[in-house]
Design a protein around this motif. Structure first.
Motif, PDB file in Angstrom:
ATOM      1  N   UNK A 248       0.839  -1.326  -0.001  1.00  0.00           N
ATOM      2  CA  UNK A 248      -0.046  -0.015   0.053  1.00  0.00           C
ATOM      3  C   UNK A 248       0.855   1.307   0.076  1.00  0.00           C
ATOM      4  N   UNK A 249       0.567   2.163  -0.671  1.00  0.00           N
ATOM      5  CA  UNK A 249       1.197   3.549  -0.724  1.00  0.00           C
ATOM      6  C   UNK A 249       0.816   4.327   0.408  1.00  0.00           C
ATOM      7  N   UNK A 250      -0.044   4.416   1.084  1.00  0.00           N
ATOM      8  CA  UNK A 250      -0.401   5.227   2.216  1.00  0.00           C
ATOM      9  C   UNK A 250      -0.410   4.495   3.507  1.00  0.00           C
ATOM     10  N   UNK A 251      -0.995   4.998   4.397  1.00  0.00           N
ATOM     11  CA  UNK A 251      -0.515   4.601   5.885  1.00  0.00           C
ATOM     12  C   UNK A 251      -1.253   3.247   6.030  1.00  0.00           C
ATOM     13  N   UNK A 252      -0.853   2.492   6.778  1.00  0.00           N
ATOM     14  CA  UNK A 252      -1.375   1.429   7.328  1.00  0.00           C
ATOM     15  C   UNK A 252      -1.334   0.955   8.824  1.00  0.00           C
ATOM     16  N   UNK A 253      -1.678  -0.186   9.280  1.00  0.00           N
ATOM     17  CA  UNK A 253      -1.435  -0.356  10.771  1.00  0.00           C
ATOM     18  C   UNK A 253      -0.658  -1.378  11.029  1.00  0.00           C
ATOM     19  N   UNK A 254       0.299  -1.903  10.029  1.00  0.00           N
ATOM     20  CA  UNK A 254       1.207  -3.251  10.134  1.00  0.00           C
ATOM     21  C   UNK A 254       2.431  -2.352  10.299  1.00  0.00           C
ATOM     22  N   UNK A 255       3.165  -2.635  11.805  1.00  0.00           N
ATOM     23  CA  UNK A 255       4.277  -2.093  12.389  1.00  0.00           C
ATOM     24  C   UNK A 255       5.533  -2.357  11.374  1.00  0.00           C
ATOM     25  N   UNK A 256       6.124  -1.367  11.039  1.00  0.00           N
ATOM     26  CA  UNK A 256       7.486  -1.754  10.359  1.00  0.00           C
ATOM     27  C   UNK A 256       8.712  -2.138  11.203  1.00  0.00           C
ATOM     28  N   UNK A 257       9.489  -3.011  10.750  1.00  0.00           N
ATOM     29  CA  UNK A 257      10.517  -3.346  11.661  1.00  0.00           C
ATOM     30  C   UNK A 257      11.864  -2.676  11.061  1.00  0.00           C
ATOM     31  N   UNK A 258      11.711  -2.075  10.024  1.00  0.00           N
ATOM     32  CA  UNK A 258      12.851  -1.202   9.526  1.00  0.00           C
ATOM     33  C   UNK A 258      13.253  -1.590   8.395  1.00  0.00           C
ATOM     34  N   UNK A 259      14.408  -0.916   7.683  1.00  0.00           N
ATOM     35  CA  UNK A 259      14.968  -1.131   6.449  1.00  0.00           C
ATOM     36  C   UNK A 259      16.280  -1.871   6.121  1.00  0.00           C
TER      37      UNK A 259
END
Lengths: 291, 163
Positions: A248-259
């Protein structure tokens, strides 16, 4: 540290002192320090790099260019790319070994291996070199994984990989898997497209504490079905994404672990060990099958 | 098209005997005669003592017959890794030809496939030269192509078409 005087430096390179000084004027390399008395003092590392480059190239300016790149230090990513360009897997192995003498596996992967693959991927007309780089890196990461210590944590992490075959993105996922194993997690890496009935035994065996969506190949529909399948199997483990894997390009509620692998491992450890994890698990549990 | 690349007959006759070798500077294109440096001192004489800007390579004396020639040194991946001062004048490229794909600098009426094959063959160690017509900066020339090194590469000597 004491440097090398002009005559000795010239002798080492097989040139006259005048030639050495003319290179300094013309190319700015090798660039000596000056003593209080104004004498030139050359760095052994620069001379060594230039000495090797002179034997491998056909003119002085390219030798100096190569030596400058090598001057970035032991096992720089540009040297690893050079090994790929020469289809020299032995040299690539050696560069990683050199790096491991100075850095941890995690740093060697993130500061040497992955940046070299990024360079290899970005160049047009070098597909064969990039493929070799990916195949060699896959082998290297697998070899490193085999010598990981046994899991020291009870927590299991299930990685769902949606990256296409032999790519940098796929290697980022493998690097994450290696980092998690080295951090003591029990880890299982599965394809994101696996059917629910195929996942049952794996889920029961691992009993994951966290699920991580990796790669950039999954559609929202695939992610939805995946989470539904996981919840149907009775797992309330929270879902995370790694390197922007959510389609998804917008916001979502899946937390990110980073890059990066180390950032993801650090975040996951903090969440598992700290109170934040309990809150995320609770949210995921309430969210049910929604991704 | 293959027949258009003709093998230099005098060199062909010598192939069974020991090749006559000559050393040359990749920048000023001076010739230095047969190699004499001992193997345990590979850097001795590696850099040209005349100009200090070229590396001394070795090739068959049938490939490079005269000093100050216009030539390109090309690796097996068909990129220019060195060019003589005279060649830079012929090519007239302001930034120089180093690192450029060979086929972006010159073509051949015999076909670029034939040209590429001759270069790769030479870069892979065939010292005996072959000659092929080339078109460089709208000029009709001949390229004598033979192996050189080390490291191994092809030497393309650019000359006016023999009448």
């Amino acid at each position: 540290m004491s440097g090398i005087r002009t005559n000795a430096a010239a002798e080492l390179l097989g040139v006259s002192p005048n030639t050495l000084r003319s290179w300094e004027r013309r190319f700015g390399y090798p660039e000596p320090r000056r003593t209080a008395g104004g004498h030139r003092q050359y760095e052994l590392g620069e001379l060594e790099a230039l000495r090797r480059a002179l034997l491998e190239t056909h003119n002085i300016s390219s030798a100096i260019q190569v030596a400058r790149q090598r001057g970035e230090g032991l096992g720089s990513s540009s040297r690893l790319v050079e090994a790929f360009d020469r289809f020299d897997e032995g040299l690539a192995d050696r560069l990683m070994e050199e790096s491991l003498a100075l850095r941890s596996i995690e740093r060697s992967v993130e500061e040497l291996l992955l940046p070299a693959l990024e360079i290899a991927e970005s160049r047009e007309g070098r597909e064969a070199e990039y493929e070799l780089a990916c195949r060699w890196a896959t082998g290297w990461l697998h070899a490193a994984r085999r010598v990981c210590p046994a899991a020291s944590r009870p927590d299991g992490v299930l990685l769902f990989d949606s990256s296409p075959g032999l790519t940098l993105e796929g290697l980022q996922v493998q690097a994450l898997e290696l980092g998690l194993r080295r951090a003591g997690f029990r880890v299982l890496l599965l394809s994101v497209g696996l059917a629910q009935e195929r996942m049952t035994r794996a889920m029961r065996a691992l009993d994951p504490t966290a699920l991580v969506l990796c790669g950039t190949g999954a559609t929202l529909d695939v992610v939805g079905r995946l989470v539904y399948s996981v919840r149907q199997l009775g797992s309330s483990a929270p879902l995370f994404e790694y390197r922007g894997a959510m389609p998804v390009s917008g916001s979502h509620n899946i937390p990110s672990l980073g890059g990066t692998p180390s950032e993801a491992v650090r975040n996951l450890k903090a969440m598992v060990d700290g109170s934040a994890f309990g809150r995320i698990a609770a949210v995921a549990s309430r969210a049910g099958s929604r991704p | 098209m293959r027949h258009l690349a003709r093998v230099h007959p005098s060199t062909e006759q010598r192939r069974s005997n020991r090749e006559e070798l000559t050393r040359f500077c990749t920048h000023c294109a001076e010739l230095f005669g047969a190699p004499t440096a001992p193997a345990d001192k590979p850097l001795r004489g590696r850099v040209c003592g005349n100009c200090g800007l070229g590396v001394i390579l070795t090739c068959s004396s049938a490939t490079l017959t005269a000093p100050r020639a216009a030539f390109l040194v090309v690796t097996a991946d068909l990129r220019v890794s060195a060019s003589s001062r005279a060649a830079e004048d012929v090519l007239a490229i302001p930034d120089g030809s180093y690192g450029r794909p060979l086929l972006s600098l010159l073509t051949s009426p015999a076909g670029i496939g034939e040209l590429a094959r001759a270069v790769i063959r030479a870069a892979n160690g065939t010292l005996a030269p072959s000659t092929i017509p080339v078109l460089v900066a709208s000029k009709d020339l001949e390229a004598r192509i033979g192996g050189c090194g080390n490291p191994p590469a092809a030497l393309l000597v650019l000359e006016p078409v023999a009448s």
